[in-house]
Design an enzyme around this catalytic site. Sequence first.
Site, PDB file in Angstrom:
ATOM      1  N   ASP A 258       0.816  -1.214   0.000  1.00 54.14           N
ATOM      2  CA  ASP A 258       0.000   0.000   0.000  1.00 54.14           C
ATOM      3  C   ASP A 258       0.850   1.265   0.000  1.00 54.14           C
ATOM      4  O   ASP A 258       0.449   2.293  -0.549  1.00 54.14           O
ATOM      5  CB  ASP A 258      -0.934   0.008   1.215  1.00 54.14           C
ATOM      6  CG  ASP A 258      -2.138  -0.888   1.009  1.00 54.14           C
ATOM      7  OD1 ASP A 258      -2.038  -1.828   0.197  1.00 54.14           O
ATOM      8  OD2 ASP A 258      -3.171  -0.664   1.652  1.00 54.14           O
TER       9      ASP A 258
ATOM     10  N   CYS B   5       1.156  -8.209   5.188  1.00 54.05           N
ATOM     11  CA  CYS B   5       0.798  -6.809   4.988  1.00 54.05           C
ATOM     12  C   CYS B   5      -0.695  -6.585   4.783  1.00 54.05           C
ATOM     13  O   CYS B   5      -1.493  -7.499   4.872  1.00 54.05           O
ATOM     14  CB  CYS B   5       1.637  -6.211   3.875  1.00 54.05           C
ATOM     15  SG  CYS B   5       3.352  -5.949   4.426  1.00 54.05           S
ATOM     16  N   ASP B   6      -1.042  -5.333   4.466  1.00 55.02           N
ATOM     17  CA  ASP B   6      -2.377  -4.786   4.684  1.00 55.02           C
ATOM     18  C   ASP B   6      -3.539  -5.637   4.176  1.00 55.02           C
ATOM     19  O   ASP B   6      -4.500  -5.868   4.891  1.00 55.02           O
ATOM     20  CB  ASP B   6      -2.472  -3.401   4.049  1.00 55.02           C
ATOM     21  CG  ASP B   6      -1.612  -2.379   4.763  1.00 55.02           C
ATOM     22  OD1 ASP B   6      -0.638  -2.782   5.412  1.00 55.02           O
ATOM     23  OD2 ASP B   6      -1.899  -1.186   4.663  1.00 55.02           O
TER      24      ASP B   6
ATOM     25  N   CYS C 243       5.270  -2.488   8.252  1.00 54.64           N
ATOM     26  CA  CYS C 243       5.675  -1.171   8.765  1.00 54.64           C
ATOM     27  C   CYS C 243       5.439  -1.068  10.267  1.00 54.64           C
ATOM     28  O   CYS C 243       4.433  -1.527  10.790  1.00 54.64           O
ATOM     29  CB  CYS C 243       4.958  -0.068   8.010  1.00 54.64           C
ATOM     30  SG  CYS C 243       5.476   0.054   6.286  1.00 54.64           S
TER      31      CYS C 243
ATOM     32  N   SER D 122      -5.091   5.039   5.660  1.00 61.08           N
ATOM     33  CA  SER D 122      -4.011   4.139   6.031  1.00 61.08           C
ATOM     34  C   SER D 122      -4.009   3.978   7.545  1.00 61.08           C
ATOM     35  O   SER D 122      -4.441   4.868   8.279  1.00 61.08           O
ATOM     36  CB  SER D 122      -2.677   4.726   5.572  1.00 61.08           C
ATOM     37  OG  SER D 122      -1.603   4.133   6.255  1.00 61.08           O
TER      38      SER D 122
END
EC number: 4.2.1.9
Length: 613
Positions: free
Chosen positions: A81, A122-123, A197, A519
């Site tokens: 993302d 991840c996302d 992240c 986000s």
Amino acid sequence: MIPLRSKVTTVGRNAAGARALWRATGTKENEFGKPIVAIVNSYTQFVPGHVHLKNVGDIVADAVRKAGGVPKEFNTIAVDDGIAMGHGGMLYSLPSREIIADSVEYMVNAHTADAMVCISNCDKITPGMLNAAMRLNIPVVFVSGGPMEAGKAVVVDGVAHAPTDLITAISASASDAVDDAGLAAVEASACPTCGSCSGMFTANSMNCLTEALGLSLPGNGSTLATHAARRALFEKAGETVVELCRRYYGEEDESVLPRGIATKKAFENAMALDMAMGGSTNTILHILAAAQEGEVDFDLADIDELSKNVPCLSKVAPNSDYHMEDVHRAGGIPALLGELNRGGLLNKDVHSVHSNDLEGWLDDWDIRSGKTTEVATELFHAAPGGIRTTEAFSTENRWDELDTDAAKGCIRDVEHAYTADGGLVVLRGNISPDGAVIKSAGIEEELWNFTGPARVVESQEEAVSVILTKTIQAGEVLVVRYEGPSGGPGMQEMLHPTAFLKGSGLGKKCALITDGRFSGGSSGLSIGHVSPEAAHGGVIGLIENGDIVSIDVHNRKLEVQVSNEELQRRRDAMNASEKPWQPVNRNRVVTKALRAYAKMATSADKGAVRQVD
């Protein structure tokens, strides 16, 4: 005894052709008749959260084989993302969740796999695999790639910078106070290692929630990607899934299936955790989607009720200088669940892939329980290595001591909560009759009441333009519409607008509302998921420049101060227009793949899943 799903391709004369092909993949004679475990990996060199996963599948496979299963690995796609942010690539992010779920279903059902180990990170990858698991309802264990270490930077004037991350870099790029050399220093240190992240952004939030749902092992959400301690999680996942196969297929124990573990009570516990840890607003979208896929009676009203009763016990980046390594040092998700349990805020009659009851689970793994096992205590001492690397298991650093400060530490107890309400709040009103979401953990309480004139734009690109050209003024409410699941399509994240508002000094002076989403790194007075979206006839599509918009987080209200009669007049005019409920003068390429998603996508209050019935 329940027959293995794979029996149709491994046993009997009719399976001779399939067995011949299985042999060509390396399957041995003595493996036919054993459970086939799909190792659902998501390795890619495009995404730091997945770049280290190439050999991890082999670790899981070895553990599966030793436990008596037959491992077979395949990969899904994975969108970053952060790299897709701020341009047309972000249109593909949320729809990729559905592609991932479909691809897992296709592979597992086409090849009659008996169980899965989902290696996500991840996302959209964890949510996509979670949706697939809830659809398929076969034994599964989730094990993610782990969080990235936080960055460390010193700006050029010699002043030590706080721990850095992706959001620090994006915000700095919009700040006139940061020169090119300072920006370069932040950029170079913001993302120092492999892993998801480093803050409580969407990826880490979702990986933490799989612990609370009961579908992953303790430490899954917080053990760093770089730490050697994470290897044991991958090994244990492979061992555990074979045990789940034995219990389901051998003992007909349906309680070990995803829908037997991730019940409504487990979903309530997961969202209680989300409120307590101030997770990403995207978690609401993904949890609602998973509930729909698993036919669990859990909706936005349940989340709203939880947010009224569950306090915020932890603030992690982007809402403080704490990062996931600090959450881990404080005991990770078991410590947060332990505090909620002591506060009487969890359902106790739930179980997990690793434990038959909540109390035993928390006794063993909550470092504040007084009964913690030595294994748990050792795990939560795992510390960052502090060197740039893309290698998993590359550090064995240990914290000298754990953070058990329940009053002022990274994880607080209920008595010392940041706020009595949860870190996520559902807002309703004439703009959002079906709900909108704000991450209240990301804003100071004095900003919970905000009223100002609307500045209306019809794309994220236009929003960025009015911020960077300083067209928007302090006190205004930036309304970004036609960015919902159908209207975008793809429900883009508004990370650049929120980061640029912050970098321009307007992060506490302007509000932003959108039918798009944010986000997990977004902060400030940012309200997303407005439902119904503009493309579905929502009132957000009727707001005009200068209309007064009022936000009241305490009372959970989101209103535009326009009469019902005037809103109806505008609606009638919109319906009579040549292209009703579409953006005006937006120049955007929308491919067939995106249009297909747009035609089936529901609004955010339904998780933006596709409606095909």
